[in-house]
Write a protein that holds these residues in place. Structure first.
Motif, PDB file in Angstrom:
ATOM      1  N   ARG A  38       1.298  -1.315  -0.181  1.00 57.76           N
ATOM      2  CA  ARG A  38      -0.340   0.037  -0.385  1.00 57.76           C
ATOM      3  C   ARG A  38       0.598   1.339  -0.419  1.00 57.76           C
ATOM      4  N   ASP A  39       0.277   2.706  -0.683  1.00 57.52           N
ATOM      5  CA  ASP A  39       0.609   3.387  -0.929  1.00 57.52           C
ATOM      6  C   ASP A  39       1.138   4.109   0.193  1.00 57.52           C
ATOM      7  N   LEU A  40       2.075   4.668   1.302  1.00 56.76           N
ATOM      8  CA  LEU A  40       1.986   5.436   2.675  1.00 56.76           C
ATOM      9  C   LEU A  40       2.108   6.734   2.211  1.00 56.76           C
ATOM     10  N   ASN A  41       1.981   7.057   1.157  1.00 48.09           N
ATOM     11  CA  ASN A  41       2.568   8.799   0.930  1.00 48.09           C
ATOM     12  C   ASN A  41       1.880   9.032  -0.233  1.00 48.09           C
ATOM     13  N   PRO A  42       0.126   8.739  -0.221  1.00 53.39           N
ATOM     14  CA  PRO A  42      -0.182   9.467  -1.628  1.00 53.39           C
ATOM     15  C   PRO A  42      -0.300  10.713  -1.340  1.00 53.39           C
ATOM     16  N   SER A  43       0.109  11.310  -1.142  1.00 56.05           N
ATOM     17  CA  SER A  43       0.045  13.029  -0.688  1.00 56.05           C
ATOM     18  C   SER A  43       1.657  13.922  -1.249  1.00 56.05           C
ATOM     19  N   VAL A  44       2.452  13.231  -1.696  1.00 50.77           N
ATOM     20  CA  VAL A  44       3.786  13.200  -1.354  1.00 50.77           C
ATOM     21  C   VAL A  44       3.917  12.753  -3.877  1.00 50.77           C
ATOM     22  N   ARG A  49       9.836  12.012  -4.237  1.00 44.31           N
ATOM     23  CA  ARG A  49      10.497  10.901  -3.312  1.00 44.31           C
ATOM     24  C   ARG A  49      11.744  10.342  -3.001  1.00 44.31           C
ATOM     25  N   ARG A  50      12.320   9.141  -1.913  1.00 41.53           N
ATOM     26  CA  ARG A  50      13.630   9.735  -1.470  1.00 41.53           C
ATOM     27  C   ARG A  50      14.049   8.815  -2.214  1.00 41.53           C
ATOM     28  N   PHE A  51      13.963   7.748  -3.635  1.00 42.39           N
ATOM     29  CA  PHE A  51      14.297   6.751  -3.869  1.00 42.39           C
ATOM     30  C   PHE A  51      14.074   7.257  -5.627  1.00 42.39           C
ATOM     31  N   VAL A  52      14.320   8.400  -5.869  1.00 42.96           N
ATOM     32  CA  VAL A  52      13.742   8.634  -6.727  1.00 42.96           C
ATOM     33  C   VAL A  52      15.289   8.696  -8.295  1.00 42.96           C
ATOM     34  N   SER A  53      16.418   9.257  -7.423  1.00 41.98           N
ATOM     35  CA  SER A  53      17.577   9.189  -7.795  1.00 41.98           C
ATOM     36  C   SER A  53      17.925   7.850  -8.428  1.00 41.98           C
ATOM     37  N   GLU A  54      18.079   6.674  -7.257  1.00 43.01           N
ATOM     38  CA  GLU A  54      18.301   5.458  -8.076  1.00 43.01           C
ATOM     39  C   GLU A  54      16.935   4.530  -9.061  1.00 43.01           C
ATOM     40  N   PHE A 315      10.089   1.120  -2.273  1.00 38.55           N
ATOM     41  CA  PHE A 315      10.683   1.643  -0.819  1.00 38.55           C
ATOM     42  C   PHE A 315      10.096   3.297  -0.813  1.00 38.55           C
ATOM     43  N   ASN A 316       9.437   3.875  -2.109  1.00 34.61           N
ATOM     44  CA  ASN A 316       9.073   4.802  -2.137  1.00 34.61           C
ATOM     45  C   ASN A 316       7.781   5.123  -1.870  1.00 34.61           C
ATOM     46  N   LEU A 317       6.949   3.399  -1.758  1.00 36.43           N
ATOM     47  CA  LEU A 317       5.226   3.431  -0.542  1.00 36.43           C
ATOM     48  C   LEU A 317       5.860   3.652   0.548  1.00 36.43           C
TER      49      LEU A 317
END
Length: 805
Positions: A38-44, A49-54, A315-317
């Motif tokens: 499940r997505d725990l960061n729906p508003s981001v 998000r933190r792992f965009v570079s990867e 990880f982004n979720l």
């Protein structure tokens, strides 16, 4: 019941993944395919998000791999055929793979760039060679030479004026110049017209087409080219000619001034072309070696990069705790797979060498879990058919297992032919036996993929078609006499009054089953083959298949209604049995079930002696709704009163179906308002995390489940929306009542398509038999050939055969 008959029981679990072992744990979960995150960061935002570079690094690797695959495909290098499933690479190995891919891309791009330059240089030298050979015949500095083709002059309409040659141009003091090159043959006419309009006759154009095709450097496609030589005088005209050549994308080459210079240039070009061929061959060999070496690992890299990208997407979720050392994820997981989920987390923690292991906690939820139905290669095709119409709700009965029987059988009712069924079954059996062949599975033909994915469906359809073909006694539109017909023609001579003169003077004669000895008994399996010779064959099959389709349809719809009982009992909604199931069943059986009853009753209680006076079922069914029971002969005593009773019961079941459930829920909601104090205590008690597990055990003993807390708590805490419930029930009632009528009529397409299939098969086989008879017996007429082949039972078949021929 298993997950095949009902979707898996799901639960919401919370994963606590240590930062050091999160990658390995997620990789293990992905290999098992047990959970849905499940997505725990729906508003981001996705880019914040933190792992965009990867993920961008993975996309860059995918781009390089795509480039490698295109180059490998361009060189027709086969990829490894074995099925591999490598695990996601560790983060410390990602940079090694990235460096290898970048080095391969740089090397391939340089080699490809050099190859393109060599090819372009070779093309230019080839074009220059063609230009020198062709222009040799255009210009000679002798007075005896005449231009091979003079296209125009300054005043082309003055045909009698002599053309100015090169010697006369020099006498006038003009400075002669030459421009030579190549142009595409499709542009030469426009190029010639433009020269004449701009230069006003101060140029002379000679051209000739090159033998063979030359490669276009821009598109790489072979095209036809024309070598041209333009003679001009004056610097200004020369500048204009060069601009026109640039506009038409001409390939210009220097023109030698003498024959000696031309010969030297040709010899030098020949040597350079040979050197370029050798260098180009070595370059292609080296490029192929690099691609062959890359093809050994590129397929594995593609899978690894996809898995790695999926891990970072997961990880982004997730969310981090306050210390940023632990990832928190929420997943939907089957209850039966919770031990496997814990083992996967333990394996991931052990592989990463984390000191603190990752763990999972089951948490309560008010959300509706997703529907999970496990399938095999046999059931996946049938499940896809069901899902195409709609995925069943959570924990509802799955109709796919029953579709395994009903879908092929209903198809076979329409496609009932022994010969066609055997062909279809053999084709599907071949696909099943060779289902592991990589060439069959990995083809890019979409039509073939549809057939291959539905191979088990086609196999069952073919087997059922063989069965119904035996019942119809139909094999390529011909009957098979296995047990001997139950009809005896000799009895008509002995007891029916037939004689030789009557047989010769009549085209069609009917057997009378009332005559003793004519009908000895039913055929052991299927329809008697003598019906294939009868003139009323279609009349008999029309009635038989139409009534059979109605009976099959009513049984099928009744079975679908009965399946709803398992849903009501599973969710413990016993009021739906009385307010939904029983009214639906009464409405269906009292109207259309009674129609099937009349069909079977007439088959059983009316013999051949009563066939002339037997009542019509259709008339009785219409009179049933019009309350006109005395207008025709009854099927059985007391039919009129019984039909009125059935209509009344069916009509009364409609308001019960429409108002029963909304009124019951409204009464139940009002009656429970008096228990609000107890409900308040229950809410406080449920909010206590310490006693949550005890409450869950108590709920199980009371017959409720964790996933049903949503409906119970929400219905208790919120006001009942009676209008919304009534609207949904009204839609359901209208859809069901109209659907019973339309679906019963829709099942008649089984009869219609069965007759259409039999009719077209008969026409095709009759045409084939007639053609073969005409080839074997050319002196016979069409009618005689049809009679010799046993196709004389239908007069319109002969007419249609003649029309087809």
């Amino acid at each position: 019941m298993g997950s095949l008959f009902r979707s898996e029981e799901m639960c919401l679990a919370q994963l606590f993944l240590q930062s050091g072992s999160a990658y390995n744990c997620t990789s293990e979960l992905g290999e098992l395919g047990l959970v849905e995150f499940r997505d725990l960061n729906p508003s981001v935002n996705s880019f914040q998000r933190r792992f965009v570079s990867e993920i961008k690094r993975c996309e860059e690797m995918e781009r390089i791999l795509g480039y490698l695959l295109r180059e490998i495909k361009k060189e027709d290098i086969p990829l490894p055929e074995e099925d591999v499933n490598p695990a996601a690479p560790l983060p410390k190995h990602v940079m090694v793979i990235m460096e290898q891919l970048q080095r391969l891309e740089l090397e391939l791009s340089e080699v490809t760039r050099n190859k393109e330059k060599l090819q372009k240089n070779l093309l230019e030298l080839t074009e220059y060679t063609h230009m020198l050979h062709i222009t040799r015949k255009f210009v000679h500095h002798s007075a005896e030479r005449e231009p091979s083709r003079v296209q125009y002059e300054e005043f082309p309409f003055l045909e009698k004026d002599p053309m100015m040659d090169y010697t006369s141009m020099q006498r006038l003091g003009a400075k002669l110049g030459f421009i030579s090159g190549l142009i595409q043959s499709v542009k030469i006419e426009a190029f010639e017209r433009m020269l004449w309009r701009v230069c006003k006759g101060y140029t002379i154009l000679n051209y000739s087409e090159v033998d063979g095709l030359l490669e276009d450097p821009d598109t790489g496609e072979p095209t036809r080219s024309v070598v041209f030589l333009i003679s001009y005088w004056g610097e200004q005209i020369g500048q204009k000619v060069k601009k026109i050549c640039d506009c038409y994308h001409c390939h210009l080459y220097p023109y030698p001034n003498s024959n000696e210079e031309r010969n030297d240039v040709v010899e030098g070009l020949r040597t350079r072309i040979q050197d370029l061929h050798m260098i180009l061959q070595r370059t292609e060999d080296y490029l192929r070696q690099v691609l062959i070496k890359a093809s050994e690992s590129v397929f594995i890299w593609v899978i690894q990069v996809k898995k790695m990208k999926a891990i970072y997407h997961i990880f982004n979720l997730c969310s981090f705790d306050v210390t940023n050392k632990c990832l928190i994820a929420e997943v939907w997981c089957p209850v039966n797979d919770l031990p496997a989920l814990r083992r996967a987390l333990e394996d991931g923690s052990r592989k990463s060498g984390a000191a603190v292991p990752s763990f999972v906690n089951r948490i309560p939820s008010n959300d509706t879990p997703p529907t999970l139905i496990r399938t095999t290669k046999f059931t996946s095709g049938f499940q896809n058919i069901v899902d195409a119409y709609g995925v069943s709700s959570y924990r509802e009965v799955n109709p796919a297992p029953y579709t395994i029987i009903t879908f092929p059988f209903l198809f076979a009712v329409m496609f009932g032919d022994l010969g066609h069924g055997i062909i279809m079954a053999l084709f599907a059996l071949w696909m099943v036996l060779y289902e592991n062949d990589r060439k069959l599975k990995k083809t890019r033909n979409e039509v073939w993929n549809i057939f291959f994915e539905g191979r088990y469906i086609i196999l069952l359809m073919g087997i059922f078609s063989v069965y119904t073909g035996l019942i119809y006694n139909d094999c390529f539109s011909k009957s098979i006499n296995l047990f001997g017909s139950g009809w005896n023609v000799r009895a008509m001579y002995d007891h029916g009054g037939w004689n030789a003169h009557m047989v010769r003077s009549n085209s069609f004669l009917a057997l009378d089953p009332n005559v003793r000895g004519v009908f000895k008994g039913p055929y052991p399996l299927g329809i008697d083959p003598i019906w294939n010779l009868a003139s009323n064959r279609l009349t008999f099959l029309n009635s038989y298949k139409m009534k059979m389709s109605v009976i099959v349809g009513i049984i099928h719809m009744t079975f679908g209604v009965v399946l709803g009982v398992f849903n009501h009992l599973h969710f413990r909604r016993t009021f739906n049995l009385y307010l939904i199931f029983i009214p639906e069943l009464l409405f269906l059986l009292c109207l259309f079930g009674y129609l099937a009853f009349m069909i079977v009753y007439k088959w059983l209680f009316f013999t051949v002696r009563d066939s002339q006076t037997a009542p019509s079922i259709l008339i009785h069914f219409i009179n049933m709704f019009l309350m006109q029971g005395d207008s025709s002969q009854p099927l059985y005593p007391g039919q009129a009163g019984f039909q009125v009773f059935l209509v009344v019961v069916a009509v009364l079941s409609v308001p019960v179906l429409l108002l029963g459930k909304p009124l019951y829920l409204y009464w139940q909601h009002k009656g429970r308002d008096r228990l609000s104090m107890y409900r308040g205590y229950q809410r406080v008690r449920r909010s206590s995390e310490e006693k949550l597990s005890l409450m869950h055990a108590h709920d199980v003993e009371e017959g409720t489940s964790l996933d049903s807390h949503s409906s119970s708590s929400d219905s208790q805490s919120e006001e009942l929306d009676f209008a919304d419930i009534f609207l949904h029930q009204s839609i359901h009632t209208i859809e069901y009542c109209l659907g019973c009528i339309s679906n019963t009529a829709s099942y008649l397409r089984l009869w219609a398509l069965s007759l259409a299939h039999a009719r077209w098969s008969f026409r095709i086989s009759s045409t084939a038999v007639l053609v073969s008879s005409l080839y074997r017996l050319p002196s016979l007429s069409c009618t005689q050939a049809l009679k010799m082949r046993g196709c004389y039972e239908l007069q319109d078949a002969k007419d249609q055969t003649r029309a087809d021929l």
